[in-house]
Design an enzyme around this catalytic site. Structure first.
Site, mmCIF file in Angstrom:
data_model
loop_
_atom_site.group_PDB
_atom_site.id
_atom_site.type_symbol
_atom_site.label_atom_id
_atom_site.label_comp_id
_atom_site.label_asym_id
_atom_site.label_seq_id
_atom_site.Cartn_x
_atom_site.Cartn_y
_atom_site.Cartn_z
ATOM 1 N N CYS A 97 -43.283 90.055 -103.992
ATOM 2 C CA CYS A 97 -44.022 88.824 -103.645
ATOM 3 C C CYS A 97 -45.287 88.412 -104.264
ATOM 4 O O CYS A 97 -45.206 88.108 -105.532
ATOM 5 C CB CYS A 97 -44.248 88.578 -102.006
ATOM 6 S SG CYS A 97 -43.944 87.176 -101.209
ATOM 7 N N ARG A 131 -41.985 76.716 -96.360
ATOM 8 C CA ARG A 131 -41.734 78.031 -96.830
ATOM 9 C C ARG A 131 -40.511 78.678 -96.689
ATOM 10 O O ARG A 131 -39.589 78.172 -95.818
ATOM 11 C CB ARG A 131 -42.699 78.922 -95.803
ATOM 12 C CG ARG A 131 -44.188 78.732 -95.842
ATOM 13 C CD ARG A 131 -44.885 79.283 -94.998
ATOM 14 N NE ARG A 131 -45.053 80.815 -95.609
ATOM 15 C CZ ARG A 131 -46.211 81.017 -96.582
ATOM 16 N NH1 ARG A 131 -46.734 80.313 -96.954
ATOM 17 N NH2 ARG A 131 -46.083 82.251 -96.935
ATOM 18 N N HIS A 197 -40.166 91.814 -98.730
ATOM 19 C CA HIS A 197 -40.867 92.910 -98.009
ATOM 20 C C HIS A 197 -39.719 93.684 -97.285
ATOM 21 O O HIS A 197 -38.776 93.451 -97.326
ATOM 22 C CB HIS A 197 -41.758 91.936 -97.027
ATOM 23 C CG HIS A 197 -42.887 91.107 -97.552
ATOM 24 N ND1 HIS A 197 -43.862 91.699 -98.238
ATOM 25 C CD2 HIS A 197 -42.757 89.744 -97.652
ATOM 26 C CE1 HIS A 197 -44.701 90.616 -98.679
ATOM 27 N NE2 HIS A 197 -44.041 89.445 -98.517
HETATM 28 N N1 GLN Z 1 -48.995 83.758 -101.211
HETATM 29 C C1 GLN Z 1 -47.522 83.605 -101.764
HETATM 30 C C2 GLN Z 1 -46.633 82.679 -101.237
HETATM 31 O O1 GLN Z 1 -46.626 82.232 -100.066
HETATM 32 C C3 GLN Z 1 -47.079 85.287 -101.816
HETATM 33 C C4 GLN Z 1 -46.725 85.388 -99.896
HETATM 34 C C5 GLN Z 1 -46.347 87.009 -99.844
HETATM 35 O O2 GLN Z 1 -46.794 87.903 -100.665
HETATM 36 N N2 GLN Z 1 -45.554 87.038 -98.941
HETATM 37 O O3 GLN Z 1 -45.829 82.466 -102.262
#
Ligand code: GLN
Length: 245
Positions: A97, A131, A197
């Site tokens: 990520c 998101r 993750h």
């Molecule tokens: N900050 C980044 C995003 O929101 C990565 C988030 C993460 O590592 N889960 O895209």
């Protein structure tokens, strides 16, 4: 270095560790131990130096926009060049990520902050207010072992790969790189970048061994392990995510 010691560099364990990403290190260590192989984990937090040429593989976890901004000065103080050289040299890297985004050109957050990253691989990331969150699944391309992977994603960033760059896999369900082109992650030389993750490796023992074997290809052949319990858990989760039962 003894033939039976594998060196794993854990980059930015202090800042990049979301949703138990550190569990990937525990998993790598344990799967090596079950084969009688010792793992030496070298933690490289912000402000410290490491000789990346001395390790067998590198792990980088995920982080929020804030942590990604905080580590930029440290990245620019030399780790960017070292990472680029390691990638071109064929070093095996697993990056999750925020760590995955960091190996590309830049990340522009949804509110306009631009993190200029290391430009090691041709892709960029732009933040979206919506998101991509939830359990998801993808199938690795054959050159990355072809296994089906279950994981958890939570990112604002949408990543777009350059035309010559291959994803790690194809989305079965969920968002992946950008929720538009069906791609998930990146595979470039021996870099495995992913939005997963979970942590990803304990949930997906086949991919874990594929990555480990990539890292150790000129040193040893890994013995197969009895993964029947891991496979049952994996298959049950895959069914739940893709079929909803
Ligand atoms: N900050 C980044 C995003 O929101 C990565 C988030 C993460 O590592 N889960 O895209």
């Amino acid at each position: 270095m003894s033939k039976q010691t594998v060196r794993i560099c854990h980059l930015y364990p202090d800042l990049l560790n979301l949703y138990g990403d550190r569990g990937n290190i525990i998993c790598l260590r344990q799967r090596l131990a079950w084969r009688g192989i010792e793992a030496e984990v070298i933690e490289v937090p912000v402000g410290t130096k490491a000789d990346l040429t001395q390790c067998d593989m590198i792990f980088i976890g995920g982080g929020q926009d804030f942590e990604q901004e905080v580590l930029l000065p440290d990245l620019r103080s030399g780790k960017d060049r070292e990472l680029k050289a390691a990638i071109e040299d064929g070093k095996t890297i697993l990056a999750i990520c925020g760590g995955y985004q960091m190996l590309g050109s830049y990340y522009e957050t949804w509110d306009g902050v631009r993190c200029d990253f290391i430009h090691a691989i041709d892709y960029y990331t732009v933040g979206s207010k919506k998101r991509m969150i939830g359990n998801f699944a993808f199938e690795c391309l054959p050159e990355s072992g072809g296994s089906k992977v279950v994981g958890f994603e939570n990112h604002s960033g949408k990543t777009y790969l350059g035309s010559g760059v291959q994803p790690l896999g194809k989305i079965l369900t969920g968002g992946g790189n950008n929720g538009e082109d069906g791609g998930e992650g990146v595979r470039y030389h021996n870099v495995f970048g992913t939005y997963s993750h979970g942590p990803i490796l304990p949930k997906n023992s086949e991919l874990c061994d594929f990555i480990l074997q990539t890292a150790l290809s000129d040193r040893m052949e890994l013995e197969p392990l009895d993964d029947s319990a891991e496979r049952m858990a994996h298959d049950a989760m895959l069914k739940k995510i893709t079929q909803g039962s």
